[in-house]
Design a protein around this motif. Structure first.
Motif, PDB file in Angstrom:
ATOM      1  N   THR B 200      -2.268   6.063  -6.502  1.00 28.24           N
ATOM      2  CA  THR B 200      -0.950   6.626  -6.167  1.00 28.24           C
ATOM      3  C   THR B 200      -0.587   6.279  -4.727  1.00 28.24           C
ATOM      4  N   LYS B 201      -1.599   5.937  -3.928  1.00 25.73           N
ATOM      5  CA  LYS B 201      -1.338   5.683  -2.502  1.00 25.73           C
ATOM      6  C   LYS B 201      -0.942   4.234  -2.225  1.00 25.73           C
ATOM      7  N   LEU B 202      -1.080   3.378  -3.207  1.00 27.85           N
ATOM      8  CA  LEU B 202      -0.835   1.958  -2.937  1.00 27.85           C
ATOM      9  C   LEU B 202       0.637   1.583  -3.080  1.00 27.85           C
ATOM     10  N   GLU B 203       1.011   0.592  -2.304  1.00 31.50           N
ATOM     11  CA  GLU B 203       2.408   0.189  -2.290  1.00 31.50           C
ATOM     12  C   GLU B 203       2.844  -0.456  -3.610  1.00 31.50           C
ATOM     13  N   GLN B 204       4.071  -0.095  -4.018  1.00 29.32           N
ATOM     14  CA  GLN B 204       4.698  -0.801  -5.142  1.00 29.32           C
ATOM     15  C   GLN B 204       5.871  -1.551  -4.520  1.00 29.32           C
ATOM     16  N   TYR B 205       5.819  -2.826  -4.555  1.00 28.82           N
ATOM     17  CA  TYR B 205       6.801  -3.638  -3.829  1.00 28.82           C
ATOM     18  C   TYR B 205       8.191  -3.537  -4.457  1.00 28.82           C
ATOM     19  N   HIS B 388       9.551 -12.007 -12.496  1.00 24.32           N
ATOM     20  CA  HIS B 388       9.167 -11.165 -11.371  1.00 24.32           C
ATOM     21  C   HIS B 388       8.622 -11.974 -10.190  1.00 24.32           C
ATOM     22  N   VAL B 389       7.913 -13.065 -10.486  1.00 25.26           N
ATOM     23  CA  VAL B 389       7.445 -13.929  -9.395  1.00 25.26           C
ATOM     24  C   VAL B 389       8.666 -14.537  -8.698  1.00 25.26           C
ATOM     25  N   ARG B 390       9.689 -14.877  -9.488  1.00 26.65           N
ATOM     26  CA  ARG B 390      10.912 -15.423  -8.914  1.00 26.65           C
ATOM     27  C   ARG B 390      11.586 -14.398  -7.985  1.00 26.65           C
ATOM     28  N   MET B 391      11.657 -13.145  -8.456  1.00 25.09           N
ATOM     29  CA  MET B 391      12.276 -12.105  -7.624  1.00 25.09           C
ATOM     30  C   MET B 391      11.526 -11.962  -6.298  1.00 25.09           C
ATOM     31  N   GLU B 409       0.862 -14.089  -6.164  1.00 23.87           N
ATOM     32  CA  GLU B 409      -0.383 -13.799  -6.897  1.00 23.87           C
ATOM     33  C   GLU B 409      -0.498 -12.312  -7.215  1.00 23.87           C
ATOM     34  N   MET B 410      -0.066 -11.485  -6.265  1.00 19.47           N
ATOM     35  CA  MET B 410      -0.148 -10.037  -6.499  1.00 19.47           C
ATOM     36  C   MET B 410       0.712  -9.605  -7.682  1.00 19.47           C
ATOM     37  N   VAL B 411       1.888 -10.213  -7.789  1.00 20.02           N
ATOM     38  CA  VAL B 411       2.757  -9.895  -8.929  1.00 20.02           C
ATOM     39  C   VAL B 411       2.024 -10.248 -10.225  1.00 20.02           C
ATOM     40  N   VAL B 412       1.455 -11.440 -10.242  1.00 15.86           N
ATOM     41  CA  VAL B 412       0.747 -11.888 -11.447  1.00 15.86           C
ATOM     42  C   VAL B 412      -0.423 -10.945 -11.754  1.00 15.86           C
ATOM     43  N   ARG B 413      -1.171 -10.576 -10.727  1.00 18.59           N
ATOM     44  CA  ARG B 413      -2.326  -9.703 -10.954  1.00 18.59           C
ATOM     45  C   ARG B 413      -1.923  -8.324 -11.474  1.00 18.59           C
TER      46      ARG B 413
END
Lengths: 264, 428
Positions: B200-205, B388-391, B409-413
């Motif tokens: 819950t503490k981690l960023e959601q971009y 989403h990678v495009r965004m 890469e983070m989006v993909v992961r």
């Protein structure tokens, strides 16, 4: 062991990633970390480089694209020891089951007339392209396969292949025989041991995921009698054995032995 | 002078299952093209199992993917059993779901701690985190070991289970093992909750914030779970699993051995967040409370919410497995297996693999497979993932390329892709 860390690379060709997963899932890996340096292991490490020199290269997967042929050659050039890990790397894997069908036919069934920009090819074992020093068998390998292989290599010794069948381990465990007592087409008698007869211990027939025993020591004759009595045809046996042995050049010869080796 | 732009590429996305790359082409007016290259070779699973004996094909299908081999085994089994007209007893069904949950727990723990967390903690991989994040690594290993052990006991092993067979199981564990399983699941609950709190503490971009169509299996018997006979979309549409091809179309793109899929002509998402978006009303227990109190973070509009959704599921499925074991124990002793008559027929199974909807359609004739269509969650997700990678790229293309690559890469992961899975390739 010297103070110098052993450099290891874990490389993937085309596969289900199960061998790497099995390796990654071993708690023992934490003990290994202080002694090794991971040069390449994309599954767990972002700082991975496929073209750096390593002491031990572990390769998972079958060669299934033209690009992968180049990759294995590069790995061989950079590595002192190359270990093929798991059924795909050692024997081509289940994706070789229909190895004798033309690639075009399989492609058409799946992709129709569409093309992609990479060059696919029929799955093959790594040893078809480069010299492989050692094999780790299994789909997936057992954890102790990794411990044994890396353990011996790290102390400067080498791992030996197992030359007795799953059937032996199964008998030692005292399991009910899946083949004789349940009448199922168990490949235990001709499959390389090392899994402690995992499947037959659950009452399930061995599908031969560790491949046929090497050195032609498989106990084909006794298997022959039972398979024949069960009414299995040669084609059916071949089909079953090809799941994990499609590239074995001796397969037909061995299966012929099953049929010819039985006295009427 | 005209600017010259080189494509920004990640040849081999790290910390995902399988081999894929990202290619971002930037021009004078911004991002021109984003491609997820799936470079792992084709494996033709449907084609090679055609004409093969049903039991042998069922042994081969799980080999599509190691991270979710139980998902493949159990979905293929259900499709095969539907095809031959066999319905397993309730207690067998319950134990199969426990086996499936073993896969879910292992897979989610592995993804969250070993593949995702290093990005947030500033490490290139989990092996470097061992010293500084002892508690996290221990929690990861404990949960992973629990999932693996459940699969060992019920499936014969954690990867490529052979013990689930037509009609039931080859062998069942002793009653004492199931009791032990219950005990260990109870012990794991606080660890699952700790994982949820951590995430819950981690960023959601917010760069990738936007409307998403979610598709998930409609849970059988109205209880949040893995099995179901209908697919449900977040646009309110519901249809029987057998009709999946009328709503979801697969097509080949030239930069990938894996096909892409569209739902009514548009990309869509499947996975833990999609399950929550569509089926949160069927949750119960502690997970229900956590969901209610963290709705703002579990947003249907952000793929990063998938990580937290997986963490929530660790709590849910741990509780669920305990209930399923209780249900089984109340009927103990149970027969492991029933005789199955292999008749001709066609069956479709849709289940929730750790990464989302998994479809198996099998036709059986004369004891052999005569048609096979398999669509995996990652194949469903690829088109949406690319969007989403495009965004993300559109917001960051002026940044340092290394930073852009990292975000991509983070989006993909966040999608937890199973690239090997997606390259099983399906029939057109």
């Amino acid at each position: 062991m010297s103070d110098k860390k052993i450099r290891i690379g874990f490389y993937a060709l085309t596969s289900c990633y199960g061998c790497q997963l099995q390796f990654a899932m071993m708690d023992e890996i934490l003990q290994l970390i202080p002694n090794v340096e991971i040069a390449c292991w994309f599954m767990l490490e972002r700082d991975s480089y496929e073209d750096e020199p390593v002491d031990i290269a572990l390769i998972e997967g079958s060669v299934s694209t033209e690009e992968e042929i180049e990759l294995v050659k590069k790995i061989r050039e950079n590595a002192k020891i190359v270990v093929a890990v798991g059924s795909c790397a050692v024997q081509g894997g289940v994706q070789s089951w229909e190895k004798d069908k033309p690639l075009e036919e399989l492609w058409k069934k799946v992709y129709g007339d569409a093309k992609v920009k990479f060059q696919p090819k029929m799955a093959e074992p790594v040893s078809n392209y480069i010299k492989v020093d050692y094999n780790i068998y299994g789909c997936p390998p057992e954890k102790r396969d990794f411990l044994y292989t890396l353990g011996t290599l790290l102390i400067g010794s080498w791992p030996e292949d197992i030359d007795y069948p799953v059937c032996l381990e199964c008998r030692l465990r005292g399991n009910t025989c899946v083949l004789l007592e349940k009448g199922e087409p168990c490949l235990g008698p001709v499959t390389r041991a090392g899994c402690d007869a995992r499947c037959p211990a659950f009452g399930i027939a061995c599908i031969g995921c560790r491949g046929a025993i090497g050195y032609d020591v498989a106990w084909f004759d006794s298997l022959a009698r039972v398979f024949r009595e069960k009414g299995l045809t040669k084609e059916e046996i071949l089909e079953r054995m090809r799941m994990f042995n499609a590239h074995n050049p001796k397969l037909e010869e061995m299966v012929n032995k099953i049929f010819e080796g039985v006295k009427e | 002078m005209k600017n010259v732009y080189l494509p920004i590429t990640v040849d081999h996305i790290a910390r995902v299952e399988g081999k894929g790359g990202v290619e971002i082409v930037v021009g004078d007016d911004g991002v021109k093209e984003v491609k997820l290259n799936i470079i792992e070779g084709p494996r033709f699973f449907e084609a090679i199992t055609l004409g093969k004996k049903l039991d042998e094909a069922l042994s081969v299908y799980p080999r599509i993917c190691s991270f979710c081999s139980a998902a493949h085994k159990l979905t293929a089994l259900e499709a095969a059993e539907k095809a031959v007209g066999f319905t397993p007893r309730e207690e067998i069904q319950a134990l199969r779901e426990v086996l499936y949950i073993g896969d879910m727990i292992e897979s989610h723990a592995l993804h969250l701690y070993l593949l995702v967390l290093p990005d947030y903690m500033g490490y290139s991989g989990p092996l470097h985190m061992v010293e500084e994040y002892k508690r996290e690594i221990k929690t990861a290993l404990d949960l992973k070991n629990l999932g693996s052990w459940i699969m060992d006991e019920l499936g014969s092993r954690a990867i490529h289970q052979e013990n689930a067979v037509l009609g039931g199981f080859g062998k069942l564990p002793d009653k004492s093992v199931l009791e032990e399983m219950k005990r260990r699941l109870k012990e794991a609950l606080p660890k699952a909750e700790y994982t949820f709190e951590l995430f819950t503490k981690l960023e959601q971009y917010e760069e990738v914030e936007g409307p998403i169509t979610h598709i998930a299996v409609k849970p059988r018997n109205g209880v949040y779970g893995i099995y179901g006979d209908y697919l449900k979309a977040s646009d309110g549409n519901e249809f029987p699993s057998e009709e999946y091809r009328e709503h979801i179309k697969e097509f080949v793109v030239e930069h990938s051995f894996a096909k892409h899929s569209h739902y009514h002509g548009k990309p869509f998402m499947v996975g833990a967040i999609s399950r929550l978006v569509n089926n949160a009303d069927t949750l119960y227990g502690r997970a229900k409370e956590l969901y209610e109190s963290h709705k703002d973070l579990l947003r249907p509009t952000n793929p990063f919410a998938n990580n937290l959704a997986q963490a929530l599921e660790l709590v849910y499925f741990t509780e669920r497995a305990i209930d399923l074991i209780d249900e089984t124990l109340s009927k103990w002793p149970i027969r492991p297996r029933d005789e199955v008559e292999i008749r001709d027929g066609f069956g479709v199974s849709t289940t929730e693999a750790p990464r989302g909807v998994l479809v198996y359609a099998l036709k059986v004739e004369n004891g052999r497979v005569s048609y096979a269509d398999i669509i995996t969650p990652t194949a469903f997700n690829l088109a949406m993932m690319e969007e989403h990678v495009r965004m993300m790229a559109e917001k960051h293309y002026n940044d340092d390329p290394e930073r852009l690559k990292f975000f991509a890469e983070m989006v993909v992961r966040a999608y937890d892709p199973c690239i090997s899975c997606s390259v099983h390739v399906a029939r057109l």
